[in-house]
Design a protein around this motif. Structure first.
Motif, PDB file in Angstrom:
ATOM      1  N   GLY A  24      55.839  58.901 -11.658  1.00  0.00           N
ATOM      2  CA  GLY A  24      56.163  60.217 -11.119  1.00  0.00           C
ATOM      3  C   GLY A  24      56.887  60.144  -9.792  1.00  0.00           C
ATOM      4  O   GLY A  24      56.584  59.298  -8.950  1.00  0.00           O
ATOM      5  N   VAL A  25      57.845  61.043  -9.584  1.00  0.00           N
ATOM      6  CA  VAL A  25      58.648  61.021  -8.358  1.00  0.00           C
ATOM      7  C   VAL A  25      57.818  61.328  -7.103  1.00  0.00           C
ATOM      8  O   VAL A  25      58.188  60.903  -6.009  1.00  0.00           O
ATOM      9  N   TYR A  26      56.706  62.044  -7.254  1.00  0.00           N
ATOM     10  CA  TYR A  26      55.868  62.377  -6.102  1.00  0.00           C
ATOM     11  C   TYR A  26      54.647  61.454  -5.976  1.00  0.00           C
ATOM     12  O   TYR A  26      53.827  61.637  -5.077  1.00  0.00           O
ATOM     13  N   HIS A  27      54.527  60.477  -6.851  1.00  0.00           N
ATOM     14  CA  HIS A  27      53.354  59.595  -6.811  1.00  0.00           C
ATOM     15  C   HIS A  27      53.202  58.872  -5.461  1.00  0.00           C
ATOM     16  O   HIS A  27      52.086  58.781  -4.944  1.00  0.00           O
ATOM     17  N   PRO A  28      54.293  58.375  -4.842  1.00  0.00           N
ATOM     18  CA  PRO A  28      54.137  57.754  -3.515  1.00  0.00           C
ATOM     19  C   PRO A  28      53.574  58.717  -2.467  1.00  0.00           C
ATOM     20  O   PRO A  28      52.814  58.315  -1.584  1.00  0.00           O
ATOM     21  N   ILE A  29      53.922  59.993  -2.590  1.00  0.00           N
ATOM     22  CA  ILE A  29      53.387  60.992  -1.655  1.00  0.00           C
ATOM     23  C   ILE A  29      51.894  61.161  -1.882  1.00  0.00           C
ATOM     24  O   ILE A  29      51.106  61.211  -0.933  1.00  0.00           O
ATOM     25  N   TRP A  30      51.483  61.217  -3.150  1.00  0.00           N
ATOM     26  CA  TRP A  30      50.057  61.349  -3.468  1.00  0.00           C
ATOM     27  C   TRP A  30      49.281  60.145  -2.941  1.00  0.00           C
ATOM     28  O   TRP A  30      48.213  60.285  -2.363  1.00  0.00           O
ATOM     29  N   ALA A  31      49.837  58.945  -3.112  1.00  0.00           N
ATOM     30  CA  ALA A  31      49.187  57.731  -2.606  1.00  0.00           C
ATOM     31  C   ALA A  31      49.034  57.808  -1.085  1.00  0.00           C
ATOM     32  O   ALA A  31      47.992  57.423  -0.536  1.00  0.00           O
ATOM     33  N   ALA A  32      50.042  58.323  -0.397  1.00  0.00           N
ATOM     34  CA  ALA A  32      49.972  58.461   1.063  1.00  0.00           C
ATOM     35  C   ALA A  32      48.890  59.455   1.470  1.00  0.00           C
ATOM     36  O   ALA A  32      48.162  59.235   2.448  1.00  0.00           O
ATOM     37  N   VAL A  33      48.771  60.554   0.722  1.00  0.00           N
ATOM     38  CA  VAL A  33      47.729  61.552   1.019  1.00  0.00           C
ATOM     39  C   VAL A  33      46.350  60.920   0.865  1.00  0.00           C
ATOM     40  O   VAL A  33      45.449  61.168   1.678  1.00  0.00           O
ATOM     41  N   LEU A  34      46.180  60.099  -0.153  1.00  0.00           N
ATOM     42  CA  LEU A  34      44.884  59.455  -0.385  1.00  0.00           C
ATOM     43  C   LEU A  34      44.538  58.456   0.712  1.00  0.00           C
ATOM     44  O   LEU A  34      43.374  58.300   1.061  1.00  0.00           O
ATOM     45  N   GLU A  35      45.537  57.790   1.258  1.00  0.00           N
ATOM     46  CA  GLU A  35      45.306  56.725   2.245  1.00  0.00           C
ATOM     47  C   GLU A  35      45.209  57.226   3.678  1.00  0.00           C
ATOM     48  O   GLU A  35      44.577  56.582   4.510  1.00  0.00           O
ATOM     49  N   ASP A  36      45.844  58.331   3.997  1.00  0.00           N
ATOM     50  CA  ASP A  36      45.922  58.812   5.376  1.00  0.00           C
ATOM     51  C   ASP A  36      44.861  59.879   5.636  1.00  0.00           C
ATOM     52  O   ASP A  36      44.931  60.975   5.078  1.00  0.00           O
ATOM     53  N   PRO A  37      43.883  59.603   6.489  1.00  0.00           N
ATOM     54  CA  PRO A  37      42.822  60.588   6.746  1.00  0.00           C
ATOM     55  C   PRO A  37      43.313  61.848   7.465  1.00  0.00           C
ATOM     56  O   PRO A  37      42.627  62.862   7.459  1.00  0.00           O
TER      57      PRO A  37
END
Length: 81
Positions: A24-37
């Protein structure tokens, strides 16, 4: 934050695929949301609203273009058009 804390029932199916599938084109954004408190996300009107420290920075929709509300490092993860 994890996927269970997001109400995917009220999220556009196109957006779900763009966010949660590895290709998915937004998957890197989702991963960043999960990692960044500092980042949080809420589903509103079938779109994903992303906040940093309580201030909205980005709105992702399934078919419409993403809306950058404030310049933020997460915006650099948006696909180039």
């Amino acid at each position: 934050m994890d996927m269970e804390s997001i109400d995917t029932a009220n999220m556009c199916s196109h957006l779900q695929r763009k966010l949660f599938e590895k290709e998915g084109v937004y998957h890197p954004i989702w991963a960043a949301v999960l990692e960044d408190p500092e980042l949080t996300a809420v589903v509103r009107s079938r779109q994903l609203h992303i906040y940093r420290n309580g201030k909205k920075v980005l709105v992702l929709a399934g078919k419409a273009a993403p809306k950058i509300i404030r310049e933020d490092v997460i915006c650099a993860l948006l696909p180039k058009v």
